[in-house]
Design a protein around this motif. Structure first.
Motif, mmCIF file in Angstrom:
data_model
loop_
_atom_site.group_PDB
_atom_site.id
_atom_site.type_symbol
_atom_site.label_atom_id
_atom_site.label_comp_id
_atom_site.label_asym_id
_atom_site.label_seq_id
_atom_site.Cartn_x
_atom_site.Cartn_y
_atom_site.Cartn_z
ATOM 1 N N TYR A 58 5.313 2.379 -5.374
ATOM 2 C CA TYR A 58 4.355 2.313 -4.263
ATOM 3 C C TYR A 58 5.173 1.991 -3.031
ATOM 4 N N ARG B 42 4.574 1.544 0.221
ATOM 5 C CA ARG B 42 4.162 0.767 1.402
ATOM 6 C C ARG B 42 4.726 -0.647 1.304
ATOM 7 N N MET C 86 -4.497 -5.738 1.826
ATOM 8 C CA MET C 86 -4.342 -4.288 1.875
ATOM 9 C C MET C 86 -5.478 -3.655 2.677
ATOM 10 N N ASP D 147 -6.648 2.182 3.949
ATOM 11 C CA ASP D 147 -5.764 3.351 3.802
ATOM 12 C C ASP D 147 -4.531 3.058 2.943
ATOM 13 N N GLY D 148 -4.446 1.846 2.360
ATOM 14 C CA GLY D 148 -3.332 1.530 1.476
ATOM 15 C C GLY D 148 -2.153 0.847 2.152
ATOM 16 N N ASP D 149 -2.198 0.770 3.485
ATOM 17 C CA ASP D 149 -1.163 0.017 4.198
ATOM 18 C C ASP D 149 -1.348 -1.486 3.982
ATOM 19 N N PHE D 150 -0.255 -2.213 4.074
ATOM 20 C CA PHE D 150 -0.350 -3.671 4.033
ATOM 21 C C PHE D 150 -0.584 -4.204 5.441
ATOM 22 N N HIS D 151 -1.195 -5.352 5.497
ATOM 23 C CA HIS D 151 -1.513 -5.975 6.777
ATOM 24 C C HIS D 151 -1.220 -7.476 6.640
#
Ligand SMILES: Cc1cc2nc3c(=O)[nH]c(=O)nc-3n(C[C@H](O)[C@H](O)[C@H](O)COP(=O)(O)O)c2cc1C
Lengths: 147, 147
Positions: A69, A71, B30, B33-37
């Motif tokens: 994965y 990201r 998360m 859209d699957g991005d981490f924050h």
């Protein structure tokens, strides 16, 4: 080859300025079971297109994790100066001895005692596409950029 | 109700001791859209079972994000003292005025100027199930606990 969006020069300078005294990033990846995994990583210069490079062993958990994965997030925190920066991006593993030689510095021996010619060393290349920072004292978030 | 694994007292004391001078955690969630924050969050005491509590607005991005995907990580970094701690867990949103009153302190007014009776305040409850810290000078990772 696909053209990548790149940070503009002003965004990049701002990002560089914010993290210049924070030499350590907290890198978050996702494990196979869906849990997050965060660890400190020594940072290096940021390329003009917003790429950040890290040294890693190519058989480490983080390498497995980004292969599954890709990201990641990078957090920069300095509680003393109250500087908090967070960036989001995608990671890939790069085996490139010329780039390793270019980025190597001897303080990395703490984590890589065999030096830069260790064949199990790889680079973790993070292409960041969003960034935020927090300004004291109000702690309000300021968007650095988003692509 | 399912029984939750809990930290033992020694693990908890170690964790508390490591993060006691770091008042800010970097919380990673998360996005859809699957991005981490990742963003900084003011920390409070850790309960005896390893639960950590944070204040949030109930209409914030992080609330949406943990409702969709409840895994989070909490990173604690103090570059000055070279203290790095990372924990992994699951988060839920709790609206509980008694608990809000118990945990409130006025320094939170920086982020919640309307005070603890603001009806849009909620608690983010993080149940941590794994933790690591790094000991200097070698920066070798030490597993705090894993459940
Ligand atoms: C201050 C500090 C800096 C570190 N820098 C690096 C680094 O640049 N590269 C690296 O692979 N590990 C570094 N480590 C060790 C990692 O945090 C981690 O323990 C190790 O890479 C194994 O991670 P993994 O099992 O998640 O792959 C550092 C540790 C500390 C405390």
């Amino acid at each position: 080859m696909q053209a990548q969006p790149t940070l503009n020069a002003i965004e990049l300078e701002k990002l560089k300025d914010k993290i210049k005294d924070i030499r350590i990033a907290m890198l978050t990846t996702m494990e196979a079971d869906g849990d997050f995994h965060t660890r400190p990583m020594a940072t290096h210069d940021i390329d003009a297109d917003g790429t950040m490079w890290f040294f890693t062993y190519d058989n480490s958990n983080k390498v497995d994790e980004v292969r599954k994965y890709n990201r990641v997030s990078l957090a920069f925190a300095d509680t003393g100066s109250e500087t908090y920066v967070s960036t989001t991006g995608t990671a890939e593993i790069v085996k490139d001895q010329a780039k390793i030689n270019e980025l190597w510095s001897d303080f990395l021996k703490t984590w890589f005692p065999n030096g830069k010619d260790d064949p199990t060393i790889a680079l973790l290349k993070v292409s960041i596409h969003a960034g935020e920072f927090w300004d004291r004292p109000g702690g309000k978030m300021v968007k650095l950029f988003e692509m």
